[in-house]
Every structure is written in C-alpha cells, then in structure tokens.
Enzyme design. Structure first.
Site, short mmCIF file in Angstrom:
data_model
loop_
_atom_site.label_atom_id
_atom_site.label_comp_id
_atom_site.label_asym_id
_atom_site.label_seq_id
_atom_site.Cartn_x
_atom_site.Cartn_y
_atom_site.Cartn_z
N ARG A 122 0.83 -1.40 0.16
CA ARG A 122 0.11 0.34 0.25
C ARG A 122 0.27 1.05 -0.61
O ARG A 122 0.43 2.39 0.20
CB ARG A 122 -1.23 -0.33 1.19
CG ARG A 122 -1.94 -1.28 1.18
CD ARG A 122 -3.08 -0.82 1.82
NE ARG A 122 -4.22 -2.15 1.72
CZ ARG A 122 -3.99 -2.88 3.06
NH1 ARG A 122 -3.09 -2.91 3.50
NH2 ARG A 122 -4.90 -4.03 1.96
N LYS A 144 2.86 11.26 -11.15
CA LYS A 144 2.08 11.27 -12.36
C LYS A 144 3.12 9.21 -12.47
O LYS A 144 3.78 9.41 -12.84
CB LYS A 144 1.51 11.18 -13.40
CG LYS A 144 0.87 12.25 -13.03
CD LYS A 144 0.28 12.38 -14.57
CE LYS A 144 -1.03 13.70 -13.77
NZ LYS A 144 -1.12 13.91 -15.82
N GLU A 186 9.29 18.62 -24.43
CA GLU A 186 8.84 19.06 -22.99
C GLU A 186 9.40 20.16 -22.64
O GLU A 186 8.67 21.16 -22.19
CB GLU A 186 9.07 17.83 -22.19
CG GLU A 186 8.30 17.37 -23.22
CD GLU A 186 6.68 16.37 -22.59
OE1 GLU A 186 6.13 17.17 -22.14
OE2 GLU A 186 6.93 15.63 -23.06
N LYS A 228 6.73 23.38 -13.14
CA LYS A 228 6.10 21.98 -12.68
C LYS A 228 5.51 21.99 -11.97
O LYS A 228 5.00 21.53 -11.38
CB LYS A 228 7.06 20.32 -13.55
CG LYS A 228 6.04 19.54 -13.05
CD LYS A 228 6.06 18.20 -14.49
CE LYS A 228 4.66 17.06 -14.42
NZ LYS A 228 4.87 15.79 -14.88
N GLU A 238 -4.53 16.64 -10.73
CA GLU A 238 -5.78 17.41 -12.33
C GLU A 238 -6.70 17.49 -12.07
O GLU A 238 -7.73 16.83 -13.21
CB GLU A 238 -4.97 16.54 -13.13
CG GLU A 238 -5.16 16.93 -14.57
CD GLU A 238 -4.13 16.17 -15.57
OE1 GLU A 238 -2.57 15.87 -15.51
OE2 GLU A 238 -5.08 16.43 -16.79
N ARG A 242 -4.12 21.44 -13.36
CA ARG A 242 -2.20 20.47 -14.33
C ARG A 242 -2.47 19.88 -15.60
O ARG A 242 -1.21 19.53 -16.22
CB ARG A 242 -2.09 19.81 -13.03
CG ARG A 242 -1.35 18.71 -13.49
CD ARG A 242 -1.16 17.58 -12.84
NE ARG A 242 0.07 16.84 -12.79
CZ ARG A 242 0.78 15.85 -12.00
NH1 ARG A 242 0.88 15.74 -10.73
NH2 ARG A 242 2.33 15.02 -12.78
N ASN A 246 -0.48 19.65 -20.45
CA ASN A 246 -0.64 18.83 -21.64
C ASN A 246 -0.94 19.45 -23.43
O ASN A 246 -0.84 19.32 -23.72
CB ASN A 246 -1.79 17.80 -21.81
CG ASN A 246 -1.95 16.99 -20.22
OD1 ASN A 246 -1.21 16.66 -19.84
ND2 ASN A 246 -3.19 16.88 -19.16
N HIS A 249 -0.56 17.74 -26.25
CA HIS A 249 -0.33 16.35 -26.32
C HIS A 249 -1.42 16.03 -26.86
O HIS A 249 -2.08 14.67 -27.23
CB HIS A 249 -0.52 16.15 -24.73
CG HIS A 249 0.73 16.30 -24.45
ND1 HIS A 249 2.05 16.93 -23.75
CD2 HIS A 249 1.51 15.36 -23.27
CE1 HIS A 249 2.92 16.91 -23.64
NE2 HIS A 249 2.90 15.77 -23.62
N HIS A 253 -0.99 12.82 -29.03
CA HIS A 253 -1.56 11.36 -28.78
C HIS A 253 -2.36 10.64 -29.81
O HIS A 253 -1.81 9.67 -30.47
CB HIS A 253 -2.51 11.54 -27.52
CG HIS A 253 -2.20 11.60 -26.33
ND1 HIS A 253 -2.47 11.77 -25.03
CD2 HIS A 253 -0.50 10.94 -25.83
CE1 HIS A 253 -1.70 11.74 -24.43
NE2 HIS A 253 -0.96 11.56 -24.87
N HIS A 267 7.62 10.24 -28.39
CA HIS A 267 6.95 11.16 -27.94
C HIS A 267 6.98 12.69 -27.78
O HIS A 267 5.92 13.35 -28.19
CB HIS A 267 6.37 10.78 -26.54
CG HIS A 267 5.29 11.84 -25.38
ND1 HIS A 267 4.48 11.77 -25.44
CD2 HIS A 267 5.69 12.79 -24.79
CE1 HIS A 267 3.71 12.21 -24.79
NE2 HIS A 267 4.99 12.75 -24.51
N1 GLY Z 1 3.22 15.38 -18.09
C1 GLY Z 1 1.85 15.72 -17.31
C2 GLY Z 1 1.52 15.73 -15.82
O1 GLY Z 1 2.57 15.07 -15.16
O2 GLY Z 1 0.34 16.39 -15.30
#
Ligand code: GLY
Length: 370
Positions: A122, A144, A186, A228, A238, A242, A246, A249, A253, A267
């Site tokens: 956990r 993430k 990025e 960030k 998010e 947040r 993207n 993106h 995608h 990417h």
């Molecule tokens: N890569 C996008 C984020 O971390 O929210």
C-alpha cells in the site's frame, strides 16, 4: 552548478536536485531517507550499462547495499507483465514499508517503478534518478505513475510522489541527439504554456544547450522543473490547471496512435509538432496572432526538430481519422475534447469549447503541408 527545486506538497514534499555528478553523491543524498543501509534499484539494461556502476558506487561510498533488477528497454516494458515482475521481485527482496526503491532510467522506468511502489504494501517510498531529458523535466516530477494497457497509454496508474529526485545532468550527455531533442519538446512546452521570457531565453540559448553546454542544460532543466512544481503544487491530482502540462499532447496522442507508437515519432517529437498545431488552432480561433504559431515552428526548425506533419516518415491517415484518434485520449471529459490553447506565447489555458470543424481544418491543412 547545482540547483534544488522544492516541491512543497505538505507531508508529500520533496526536493528535485539538478546538476552534474549527482549519481556519484547518491549515497549521501539518499541516506537520510533510509531506515537501514539497503535499497532496491530497478532499471533497464541500456541505462544500466551506462549508469548503474556510477550509482552503485555512489551508494556504496556511504555503505549502502543495493540489489538490482534490470528490465528490457522500451515502451513495451510499461505494462502489466513487468508491473507484476517488479512488484513480486521487490517482495522477494523483502522490501519493507520504510525501505526506499530507486528508479534509474527514463520515463518508462520511472512510471512503472513508481506505480509498483504505489501498490507495494500500500505504498513504499521511491527515489527517481531520471536519465533522459524528458524524464528530468517532466515524468520524474509530480507523482504521476502508471502503465499502458491494451486500451491505451497510461490508463492504469496512481498518484504517488517520489521522496527525492536526482536529475544528474551528466546523464544527458549519453543520450542520442534525437532523444535529447525529443525531450527538448517538453522543455519548450514550459515556455509556451506559461513563461514567455523562458521561451525567449530558449530561442537564444537552446541551440548551445543542445550542443552540450552544461550550465545552460542545468538552467533549462531547473526552470522546467520549477514550473512543473508550481503547477503540481496548486493542482496535484489534475482537477484543473495541471492539464496545462498537456499543451500539444492532444494532437501528439493522435499522431502517436497513427504511427503505432513506433520509432517514426518519439513522444517528445509529437509534443513539439502538437505545440505548433495547438498554436495554429489558437490563431484560427482568433485567440492569438498568426505570429505565435510561426514563431513556434521557426524555433523547432532552428533546433533541427520535426516541425510539420510531412517531417514524420511514412503515410498518415486522413484528418477525420486523426480527429477520431484524439477522441481516444484519456482527457476526454463527457465526450468533448479538452484542448490546451493559447492567447500568445507563455499564455496557455484549458478549454473544451473547440468546434470540431476548426480542428478538422487545422489537420487538413497540416496534412496538405500548408
Ligand atoms: N506529464 C503531465 C503531468 O505530469 O501532469
């Protein structure tokens, strides 16, 4: 030449250290987190050949023992099979709740190992040692974690913050130029989404940075991570802001899916092209002047990066098909497409209010090479 960015998330706060030579000092930096002088390292074979010895000797310099699991390199590693392998291996190694796992590698390893740590007992702590530019400026920071499923990328995962990030900028010197530039997509994204002065700085300095200037590399990674960290601190899970991360993106995608997530388009390359398209879309919607998309594309060209759809080798499907691939994106909310658009360089915002036919027009023209 060392920078620290603090991510102030209360009980989950941590530091991101950025600079050359960090792996050699990893032991001293990680030791304060450890209840006993033992860590488990999960990496992949290509990265291990380049960096594992440096990391292990940095750990053993202060008496930290390490056990190592080496996985195959590549995106295919980021799936259920290796999640099971990593989790069971960590259990076999008797990694306990208070122990620390070290993820050494790019985004695939960071995401996979972070997810394994989120579910192991956990939740056990982990340290990210990102070795790609993309991982240093994006995926290693913000918590993430996850894997790909047969339905799409990153569809199973968890928010699980690392306890420390060591972004050793020496590792960037071992990247193939194409991988470095893909990660740069990025970096550029941060300037575009929220800091026009940073974008101007990149216009001036990014060519020398790509050529190897370490001071510029440290500065670019620091500013990216700082931005960030600010966004993640305000919106960890998010719910809103947040999603700015993207930028580019949604188009990316669709292009990645259309090229089968293959070597045809990395990417970060897709993000770079996607940023250009997002600005083109913004200009057509009257949100910014045509100068903005032109500036984005001019910068990508100056960096020798893929800029237009014609720079992607092989055939692409038509505009309708690409638009449908955007619909598979996990950022779809109640069937409408979420886009990050911009009022200018450094001024992005999230909206779902984008007429389908305008997106279609952007794609049709991009496919025609206009
Ligand atoms: N890569 C996008 C984020 O971390 O929210």
């Amino acid at each position: 030449m060392r920078e620290t960015v603090h991510v102030p998330l209360g009980a989950r706060a941590y530091d991101v250290l950025i600079g050359p030579g960090l792996m050699a000092e990893a032991g001293a930096l990680i030791q304060p987190l450890l209840p006993r002088l033992r860590v488990a390292i999960v990496t992949e074979t290509r990265v291990a050949a380049l960096h594992l010895d440096a990391l292990r000797s940095g750990l053993s310099a202060v008496g930290i023992d390490s056990v190592v699991l080496e996985l195959p390199p590549g995106e295919a590693t980021k799936g259920w099979a290796h999640l099971e392998q990593v989790t069971e291996w960590l259990l076999d190694q008797k990694i306990e709740r208070r122990d620390v796992v070290v993820a050494l590698g790019g985004g695939v390893i960071g995401d996979l190992v972070g997810f394994a740590c989120a579910i192991l007992r956990r939740g056990v702590r982990f340290v990210q040692v990102p070795t790609s530019l993309l991982a240093q400026v994006d995926s290693s920071v913000g918590g993430k974690t996850g894997i790909n499923t047969s339905q799409g990328k990153n569809l199973a995962g968890a928010f699980h913050q690392p306890s420390l990030v060591l972004a050793d900028t020496d590792a960037l010197s071992t990247l193939a130029p194409r991988d470095f530039l893909a990660g740069y997509g990025e970096v550029m994204k941060y300037g575009l989404l929220g800091d026009s002065a940073f974008f101007e700085w990149l216009e001036e300095h990014a060519p020398a940075m790509a050529a190897g200037d370490m001071g510029l590399r440290v500065a670019a990674v620091r500013r990216s991570v700082e931005m960030k960290a600010e966004i993640v601190t305000r919106d960890e899970t998010e719910q809103g802001e947040r999603a700015l991360l993207n930028l580019g993106h949604t188009f990316c995608h669709a292009l990645e899916a259309a090229t089968g997530y293959s070597d045809r388009l990395l990417h970060g390359e897709g993000v770079a092209i996607g940023c250009g398209l997002a600005y083109e879309l913004s200009a057509r919607l009257g949100l910014c002047s045509q100068e903005s998309p032109s500036r984005v594309r001019a910068h990508l060209k100056a960096m020798g990066m893929k800029t237009d759809l014609k720079d992607i080798p092989g055939d692409l499907p038509g505009a309708e098909a690409l638009l449908n691939l955007m619909g598979q994106d996990k950022k779809v909310v109640a069937g409408t497409l979420n886009f990050v658009l911009a009022r200018g360089i450094g001024d992005a915002f999230v909206t779902s209010d984008v007429p389908r036919n305008v997106v279609l027009g952007v794609l049709q023209d991009a496919l025609r090479g206009n």
